[in-house]
Scaffold this active site. Sequence first.
Site, PDB file in Angstrom:
ATOM      1  N   ASP A   1       0.825  -1.207   0.000  1.00  0.00           N
ATOM      2  CA  ASP A   1       0.000   0.000   0.000  1.00  0.00           C
ATOM      3  C   ASP A   1       0.861   1.258   0.000  1.00  0.00           C
ATOM      4  OD1 ASP A   1       0.927  -0.455   2.563  1.00  0.00           O
ATOM      5  OD2 ASP A   1      -1.026  -0.802   3.441  1.00  0.00           O
TER       6      ASP A   1
ATOM      7  N   ASN B   1      -8.070  -2.466  14.099  1.00  0.00           N
ATOM      8  CA  ASN B   1      -9.472  -2.702  13.710  1.00  0.00           C
ATOM      9  C   ASN B   1      -9.600  -3.883  12.736  1.00  0.00           C
ATOM     10  OD1 ASN B   1      -8.493  -1.698  11.343  1.00  0.00           O
ATOM     11  ND2 ASN B   1      -9.804   0.115  11.254  1.00  0.00           N
TER      12      ASN B   1
ATOM     13  N   GLU C   1      -9.803  -1.354   5.068  1.00  0.00           N
ATOM     14  CA  GLU C   1     -10.509  -1.048   6.304  1.00  0.00           C
ATOM     15  C   GLU C   1     -11.782  -1.895   6.401  1.00  0.00           C
ATOM     16  OE1 GLU C   1      -8.965   0.490   8.404  1.00  0.00           O
ATOM     17  OE2 GLU C   1      -8.259   2.483   7.846  1.00  0.00           O
TER      18      GLU C   1
ATOM     19  N   HIS D   1      -7.733  -4.427   9.999  1.00  0.00           N
ATOM     20  CA  HIS D   1      -7.390  -4.220   8.582  1.00  0.00           C
ATOM     21  C   HIS D   1      -6.086  -4.910   8.208  1.00  0.00           C
ATOM     22  CE1 HIS D   1      -5.122  -0.271   9.652  1.00  0.00           C
ATOM     23  NE2 HIS D   1      -4.226  -1.048   9.096  1.00  0.00           N
TER      24      HIS D   1
HETATM   25  C1  GLP Z   1      -0.762   0.157   8.764  1.00  0.00           C
HETATM   26  C2  GLP Z   1      -0.385  -0.600   7.470  1.00  0.00           C
HETATM   27  C3  GLP Z   1      -0.568  -2.076   7.624  1.00  0.00           C
HETATM   28  C4  GLP Z   1      -0.031  -2.486   8.986  1.00  0.00           C
HETATM   29  C5  GLP Z   1      -0.911  -1.935  10.065  1.00  0.00           C
HETATM   30  C6  GLP Z   1      -0.395  -2.219  11.474  1.00  0.00           C
HETATM   31  O1  GLP Z   1      -1.791   1.043   8.642  1.00  0.00           O
HETATM   32  N1  GLP Z   1      -1.033  -0.172   6.272  1.00  0.00           N
HETATM   33  O2  GLP Z   1       0.099  -2.758   6.558  1.00  0.00           O
HETATM   34  O3  GLP Z   1      -0.050  -3.891   9.101  1.00  0.00           O
HETATM   35  O4  GLP Z   1      -1.190  -0.590   9.876  1.00  0.00           O
HETATM   36  O5  GLP Z   1       0.717  -1.435  11.794  1.00  0.00           O
HETATM   37  P1  GLP Z   1       1.670  -1.700  13.009  1.00  0.00           P
HETATM   38  O6  GLP Z   1       2.460  -2.903  12.680  1.00  0.00           O
HETATM   39  O7  GLP Z   1       2.522  -0.468  13.084  1.00  0.00           O
HETATM   40  O8  GLP Z   1       0.807  -1.877  14.204  1.00  0.00           O
END
Ligand code: GLP
Length: 257
Positions: free
Chosen positions: A65, A133, A140, A135
């Site tokens: 992404d 949440n 989302e 995702h």
């Molecule tokens: C972000 C990314 C995801 C990631 C998630 C969790 O928004 N787009 O690919 O897995 O949130 O992030 P973290 O590992 O910092 O908790």
Amino acid sequence: MEILIRSTPDDVAAQAADILAGYAQRGATLGLATGSTPLLTYRELIRRHANEGLSFAYCRAFLLDEYVGLPAAHPQSYAATIRREFTSHVDIPDAQVHSPRGDAPDPLAAALSYEALLAATTVDVQLLGIGGNGHIGFNEPSSSLSSLTRLKTLHPRTIEDNARFFGDEELVPTHVLTQGLGTISRASHLLLLATGESKADAVAAMAEGPLSAQCPASILQLHRHATVVLDEAAAARLRNAEYYRYADTHKPANQDY
Ligand code: GLP
């Protein structure tokens, strides 16, 4: 879904690095993820590259992404983040690392062209984190379970969660380009990592809740080869944790992760 529970985030990273190193040795196509969860895994892979000769030279890599509106050179763009945290420290050529173009004048066209690139590729292993949440990527809650790469509006909780990288919630882009759940599902192997208590509810919903667009990560339940690696804190709300531990230590002979 194979659920591996390890003691600490470092143990999660060691397990994930073992799995990913096997793919790197074969010059596989890697799906990479940003966020803080995979950072220890990247650090361990970088260490193996420096000390043990693990090479990524024949790998290709595709990011999940990107924020809309950030040029690749912006320090918080995911293109810059993955280079800073991982790929610039190993021997994969920059030209072999791909991501959606967040600063394209036409983001919809950029989403379509990234999807076309992925449609012509088999991602051998896709590394994933999970949002609080539920995702994955930036899909989302309410994302279609068969969605393709597209433009999405971030959930306020995701903006709040990611504000730490930007210093101020106001600076977090509101829109993103993300591989869809259908796109992600085409990868041959999904490898999701989660650590910390703040992920425990999302992990329980993903693994033991219903298959639902309200928990996009629940698509792992449909995948033929999904591995989830958790630390104790992230596994804390799994009803069947004891079974997962038992299955992990009583694997059928000759079966690899
Ligand atoms: C972000 C990314 C995801 C990631 C998630 C969790 O928004 N787009 O690919 O897995 O949130 O992030 P973290 O590992 O910092 O908790």
